[in-house]
Design a protein around this motif. Structure first.
Motif, PDB file in Angstrom:
ATOM      1  N   GLN A 173      -0.398  -1.417  10.109  1.00 29.74           N
ATOM      2  CA  GLN A 173       0.264  -1.038  11.364  1.00 29.74           C
ATOM      3  C   GLN A 173       1.718  -0.632  11.130  1.00 29.74           C
ATOM      4  O   GLN A 173       2.263   0.197  11.858  1.00 29.74           O
ATOM      5  N   SER A 174       2.325  -1.201  10.099  1.00 32.08           N
ATOM      6  CA  SER A 174       3.706  -0.852   9.748  1.00 32.08           C
ATOM      7  C   SER A 174       3.765   0.388   8.863  1.00 32.08           C
ATOM      8  O   SER A 174       4.838   0.779   8.411  1.00 32.08           O
ATOM      9  N   GLN A 175       2.615   0.969   8.594  1.00 33.34           N
ATOM     10  CA  GLN A 175       2.474   2.176   7.777  1.00 33.34           C
ATOM     11  C   GLN A 175       2.997   1.980   6.351  1.00 33.34           C
ATOM     12  O   GLN A 175       3.557   2.879   5.747  1.00 33.34           O
ATOM     13  N   LEU A 176       2.786   0.778   5.812  1.00 36.48           N
ATOM     14  CA  LEU A 176       3.204   0.477   4.450  1.00 36.48           C
ATOM     15  C   LEU A 176       2.068   0.648   3.444  1.00 36.48           C
ATOM     16  O   LEU A 176       2.313   0.724   2.246  1.00 36.48           O
ATOM     17  N   ILE A 177       0.837   0.712   3.953  1.00 38.21           N
ATOM     18  CA  ILE A 177      -0.308   0.948   3.071  1.00 38.21           C
ATOM     19  C   ILE A 177      -1.154   2.081   3.641  1.00 38.21           C
ATOM     20  O   ILE A 177      -1.134   2.345   4.832  1.00 38.21           O
ATOM     21  N   GLU A 178      -1.896   2.715   2.745  1.00 43.33           N
ATOM     22  CA  GLU A 178      -2.749   3.834   3.133  1.00 43.33           C
ATOM     23  C   GLU A 178      -3.994   3.344   3.869  1.00 43.33           C
ATOM     24  O   GLU A 178      -4.442   2.215   3.670  1.00 43.33           O
ATOM     25  N   MET A 181      -4.383   1.524  -5.472  1.00 49.06           N
ATOM     26  CA  MET A 181      -4.971   0.442  -6.244  1.00 49.06           C
ATOM     27  C   MET A 181      -6.463   0.349  -5.926  1.00 49.06           C
ATOM     28  O   MET A 181      -6.873   0.452  -4.784  1.00 49.06           O
ATOM     29  N   ASN A 182      -7.248   0.124  -6.951  1.00 50.30           N
ATOM     30  CA  ASN A 182      -8.693   0.012  -6.796  1.00 50.30           C
ATOM     31  C   ASN A 182      -9.059  -1.452  -6.565  1.00 50.30           C
ATOM     32  O   ASN A 182      -8.981  -2.260  -7.475  1.00 50.30           O
ATOM     33  N   MET A 183      -9.431  -1.785  -5.337  1.00 53.88           N
ATOM     34  CA  MET A 183      -9.733  -3.170  -4.994  1.00 53.88           C
ATOM     35  C   MET A 183     -11.239  -3.392  -4.967  1.00 53.88           C
ATOM     36  O   MET A 183     -11.950  -2.712  -4.237  1.00 53.88           O
ATOM     37  N   LYS A 184     -11.674  -4.361  -5.781  1.00 55.28           N
ATOM     38  CA  LYS A 184     -13.105  -4.672  -5.839  1.00 55.28           C
ATOM     39  C   LYS A 184     -13.368  -6.150  -5.585  1.00 55.28           C
ATOM     40  O   LYS A 184     -14.509  -6.528  -5.349  1.00 55.28           O
ATOM     41  N   THR A 185     -12.348  -6.983  -5.668  1.00 62.65           N
ATOM     42  CA  THR A 185     -12.535  -8.425  -5.502  1.00 62.65           C
ATOM     43  C   THR A 185     -11.430  -8.987  -4.602  1.00 62.65           C
ATOM     44  O   THR A 185     -10.411  -8.335  -4.355  1.00 62.65           O
ATOM     45  N   ILE A 186     -11.635 -10.218  -4.171  1.00 63.10           N
ATOM     46  CA  ILE A 186     -10.616 -10.905  -3.374  1.00 63.10           C
ATOM     47  C   ILE A 186      -9.357 -11.090  -4.218  1.00 63.10           C
ATOM     48  O   ILE A 186      -8.240 -10.959  -3.715  1.00 63.10           O
ATOM     49  N   TYR A 187      -9.531 -11.359  -5.492  1.00 61.95           N
ATOM     50  CA  TYR A 187      -8.384 -11.492  -6.398  1.00 61.95           C
ATOM     51  C   TYR A 187      -7.549 -10.207  -6.400  1.00 61.95           C
ATOM     52  O   TYR A 187      -6.321 -10.261  -6.372  1.00 61.95           O
ATOM     53  N   ASP A 188      -8.215  -9.061  -6.425  1.00 64.49           N
ATOM     54  CA  ASP A 188      -7.504  -7.775  -6.379  1.00 64.49           C
ATOM     55  C   ASP A 188      -6.672  -7.664  -5.105  1.00 64.49           C
ATOM     56  O   ASP A 188      -5.545  -7.156  -5.127  1.00 64.49           O
ATOM     57  N   ILE A 189      -7.222  -8.130  -3.989  1.00 61.74           N
ATOM     58  CA  ILE A 189      -6.490  -8.084  -2.722  1.00 61.74           C
ATOM     59  C   ILE A 189      -5.274  -9.011  -2.787  1.00 61.74           C
ATOM     60  O   ILE A 189      -4.187  -8.648  -2.343  1.00 61.74           O
ATOM     61  N   GLN A 211      -3.576  -9.805  -5.432  1.00 55.52           N
ATOM     62  CA  GLN A 211      -2.584  -9.151  -6.283  1.00 55.52           C
ATOM     63  C   GLN A 211      -1.903  -8.006  -5.532  1.00 55.52           C
ATOM     64  O   GLN A 211      -0.698  -7.792  -5.663  1.00 55.52           O
ATOM     65  N   PHE A 212      -2.660  -7.286  -4.751  1.00 54.15           N
ATOM     66  CA  PHE A 212      -2.121  -6.199  -3.938  1.00 54.15           C
ATOM     67  C   PHE A 212      -1.093  -6.737  -2.938  1.00 54.15           C
ATOM     68  O   PHE A 212      -0.001  -6.195  -2.798  1.00 54.15           O
ATOM     69  N   LEU A 213      -1.430  -7.835  -2.267  1.00 56.15           N
ATOM     70  CA  LEU A 213      -0.522  -8.433  -1.281  1.00 56.15           C
ATOM     71  C   LEU A 213       0.754  -8.965  -1.943  1.00 56.15           C
ATOM     72  O   LEU A 213       1.831  -8.917  -1.346  1.00 56.15           O
ATOM     73  N   LYS A 214       0.637  -9.433  -3.176  1.00 57.53           N
ATOM     74  CA  LYS A 214       1.815  -9.942  -3.891  1.00 57.53           C
ATOM     75  C   LYS A 214       2.867  -8.850  -4.081  1.00 57.53           C
ATOM     76  O   LYS A 214       4.062  -9.136  -4.116  1.00 57.53           O
ATOM     77  N   LYS A 215       2.433  -7.605  -4.175  1.00 53.58           N
ATOM     78  CA  LYS A 215       3.374  -6.484  -4.301  1.00 53.58           C
ATOM     79  C   LYS A 215       4.295  -6.391  -3.086  1.00 53.58           C
ATOM     80  O   LYS A 215       5.374  -5.820  -3.155  1.00 53.58           O
ATOM     81  N   PHE A 216       3.847  -6.943  -1.967  1.00 49.28           N
ATOM     82  CA  PHE A 216       4.623  -6.927  -0.734  1.00 49.28           C
ATOM     83  C   PHE A 216       5.272  -8.288  -0.466  1.00 49.28           C
ATOM     84  O   PHE A 216       5.765  -8.548   0.626  1.00 49.28           O
ATOM     85  N   GLY A 217       5.226  -9.163  -1.480  1.00 49.16           N
ATOM     86  CA  GLY A 217       5.840 -10.476  -1.346  1.00 49.16           C
ATOM     87  C   GLY A 217       5.018 -11.463  -0.547  1.00 49.16           C
ATOM     88  O   GLY A 217       5.534 -12.465  -0.061  1.00 49.16           O
ATOM     89  N   THR A 218       3.727 -11.199  -0.409  1.00 48.34           N
ATOM     90  CA  THR A 218       2.852 -12.063   0.373  1.00 48.34           C
ATOM     91  C   THR A 218       1.978 -12.908  -0.546  1.00 48.34           C
ATOM     92  O   THR A 218       1.162 -12.377  -1.292  1.00 48.34           O
ATOM     93  N   TYR A 219       2.192 -14.205  -0.485  1.00 43.51           N
ATOM     94  CA  TYR A 219       1.394 -15.159  -1.253  1.00 43.51           C
ATOM     95  C   TYR A 219       0.674 -16.046  -0.255  1.00 43.51           C
ATOM     96  O   TYR A 219       1.317 -16.697   0.566  1.00 43.51           O
ATOM     97  N   ILE A 220      -0.645 -16.060  -0.335  1.00 43.36           N
ATOM     98  CA  ILE A 220      -1.423 -16.831   0.641  1.00 43.36           C
ATOM     99  C   ILE A 220      -2.261 -17.868  -0.085  1.00 43.36           C
ATOM    100  O   ILE A 220      -3.099 -17.527  -0.926  1.00 43.36           O
TER     101      ILE A 220
END
Length: 70
Positions: free
Chosen positions: A41-46, A1-9, A11-20
Motif C-alpha cells: 500500500q505504501s508502494q515500496l514493493i512490486e 526477489m524470487n520467493m518460494k518459502t516462508i523463510y524467503d519472505i 528475508q525479504f521483510l528484513k530488507k525493510f527492517g521488519t523482524y517478526i
C-alpha cells in the motif's frame, strides 16, 4: 526477489527492517501478511512480489489452521 518459502519472505521483510517472531507460528504468518500489505500500500514493493508472498503466506496459514484443528 524470487520467493518460494516462508523463510524467503522473512528475508525479504528484513530488507525493510521488519523482524517478526512472536513464538506462535500462525500469529507470525498473519503479522507477515499485514506487513506485506503495508509495504504494498505504501508502494515500496512490486505487485508481483506482493502477490507471490501473499499466496505463500495464505497457503501456509491454511495449513497451520488445519493442523491445529486436528
Amino acid at each position: 526477489m524470487n520467493m518460494k518459502t516462508i523463510y524467503d519472505i522473512q528475508q525479504f521483510l528484513k530488507k525493510f527492517g521488519t523482524y517478526i517472531y512472536v513464538g506462535d507460528r500462525l500469529a507470525d504468518l498473519e503479522l507477515m501478511e499485514a506487513e506485506l500489505s503495508e509495504l504494498y500500500q505504501s508502494q515500496l514493493i512490486e505487485e508481483k512480489e506482493f502477490q507471490t508472498a501473499l499466496f505463500l503466506l495464505r497457503h501456509e496459514i491454511q495449513f497451520e489452521k488445519e493442523k491445529s484443528s486436528n
